[in-house]
Design an enzyme around this catalytic site. Structure first.
Site, PDB file in Angstrom:
ATOM      1  N   ASP A 139       0.835  -1.196   0.000  1.00 33.78           N
ATOM      2  CA  ASP A 139       0.000   0.000   0.000  1.00 33.78           C
ATOM      3  C   ASP A 139       0.875   1.253   0.000  1.00 33.78           C
ATOM      4  O   ASP A 139       2.038   1.219   0.409  1.00 33.78           O
ATOM      5  CB  ASP A 139      -0.896   0.021   1.248  1.00 33.78           C
ATOM      6  CG  ASP A 139      -1.913  -1.105   1.258  1.00 33.78           C
ATOM      7  OD1 ASP A 139      -2.243  -1.606   0.172  1.00 33.78           O
ATOM      8  OD2 ASP A 139      -2.362  -1.475   2.361  1.00 33.78           O
ATOM      9  N   ARG A 140       0.278   2.345  -0.398  1.00 34.70           N
ATOM     10  CA  ARG A 140       0.994   3.626  -0.472  1.00 34.70           C
ATOM     11  C   ARG A 140       1.735   3.950   0.830  1.00 34.70           C
ATOM     12  O   ARG A 140       2.901   4.363   0.812  1.00 34.70           O
ATOM     13  CB  ARG A 140       0.002   4.744  -0.790  1.00 34.70           C
ATOM     14  CG  ARG A 140       0.581   6.146  -0.746  1.00 34.70           C
ATOM     15  CD  ARG A 140      -0.505   7.194  -0.931  1.00 34.70           C
ATOM     16  NE  ARG A 140       0.039   8.544  -0.834  1.00 34.70           N
ATOM     17  CZ  ARG A 140       0.181   9.221   0.304  1.00 34.70           C
ATOM     18  NH1 ARG A 140      -0.178   8.658   1.457  1.00 34.70           N
ATOM     19  NH2 ARG A 140       0.676  10.447   0.301  1.00 34.70           N
TER      20      ARG A 140
END
Length: 304
Positions: A139-140
């Site tokens: 994820d970011r």
């Protein structure tokens, strides 16, 4: 696999026991090439035995040298000056320690300034040209280890290892509340919530998802845990920990809305990977150091 020349070339020498096998069987059974990769190499006349193109049904003899050349594919990402922390590299793969607050590859909402753009820049500076093939995703706002295959063979083998649960993925996380059990397993199905396209939840119609956790350290109102995944669902750790009442510190998407003074992202780090090198089948173990913001979070929690 033996006699490694470069990332785009696979070489195999037929031994006594393999004498009499067809080229097709050597490619599939010994070199572990997929049907797709074999067909493409055959179509492009990039399969050689003793530097000659021969039929896949030809029988080979001891000492014959099989060579497969995988044609380079152009990289599609625009190079951008984004820091890339390489922690492991060999002829087949690159493993980096991803920083938080950056997405892995371009999307509609993040068309540039991604890890892919940074790796493209790294390759440009090195004068290398391999296509960037991500084996795993983060994820970011999750930091830690990302695997990138340098050729389609490595991508094929490592993706299969992922599917067969041969790759051991370990994460560390800081969660809300004190977990009483030292060890535990969460075996709950995960699927889309239906209301929000980004949010997942434990739901009977979802896919089976298994997370193992181990308590490393307990604090007044939080717990440091190490997690190992048997499956790789989107947001799996975040969903499972929320489900058992211990959302990740800083994870606003999954319920922790009061942690701005502690950390500005979910406290999740992909800490280690254990896998088999695609050509040699040697076991490789790689670890990424805990990032500064999680170290600072732990110091704050120890001081409470």
């Amino acid at each position: 696999m033996n006699n490694i020349e470069d990332s785009s070339t696979l070489i195999y020498k037929v031994n006594t026991e393999e004498s009499g096998m067809t080229l097709r069987d050597i490619l599939y059974k010994k070199m572990k090439l997929s049907g797709r990769l074999t067909r493409k190499a055959k179509r492009n006349k990039k399969i050689f035995v003793n530097d000659n193109n021969i039929s896949l049904d030809s029988r080979l003899r001891e000492g014959d040298v099989v060579k497969v050349i995988m044609e380079d594919e152009k990289n599609k990402f625009e190079p951008q000056n984004i820091p890339i922390d390489v922690v492991y590299e060999d002829v087949d793969l690159l493993i980096i320690n991803k920083q938080p607050y950056i997405v892995v590859h371009p999307t509609k909402s993040h068309p540039d300034n991604t890890i892919a753009n940074g790796i493209a820049n790294l390759l440009l500076n090195r004068k290398e040209t391999f296509k960037i093939r991500f084996i795993n995703r983060l994820d970011r706002d999750t930091s830690g280890l990302l695997m990138i295959a340098k050729n389609p063979f490595a991508q094929q083998i490592l993706s299969k290892q992922m599917q067969n649960n041969i790759v051991e993925k370990s994460y560390i996380a800081v969660v809300r509340g004190v977990i009483e059990k030292d060890f535990g397993t969460i075996d709950e199905k995960i699927g889309l919530s239906g209301d929000e396209p980004m949010i997942r939840k434990v739901i009977e119609s979802g896919q089976r998802s298994i997370t193992h956790y181990e308590v490393i350290e307990r604090f007044k109102n939080a717990t440091l845990v190490r997690l190992k995944l048997e499956t790789g669902r989107t947001h799996q750790i975040r969903v499972h920990m929320k489900h058992i009442g211990h959302p990740l510190v800083g994870d606003k998407l999954y319920g922790d809305t009061d942690s701005n003074n502690l950390i500005s992202r979910q406290a999740l780090h992909a800490e280690s990977l254990k896998f088999l090198q695609p050509r040699t089948q040697k076991e490789i173990f790689v670890r990424a150091e805990i990032p500064v913001d999680i170290k600072q979070l732990l110091q704050k929690l120890r001081g409470e």
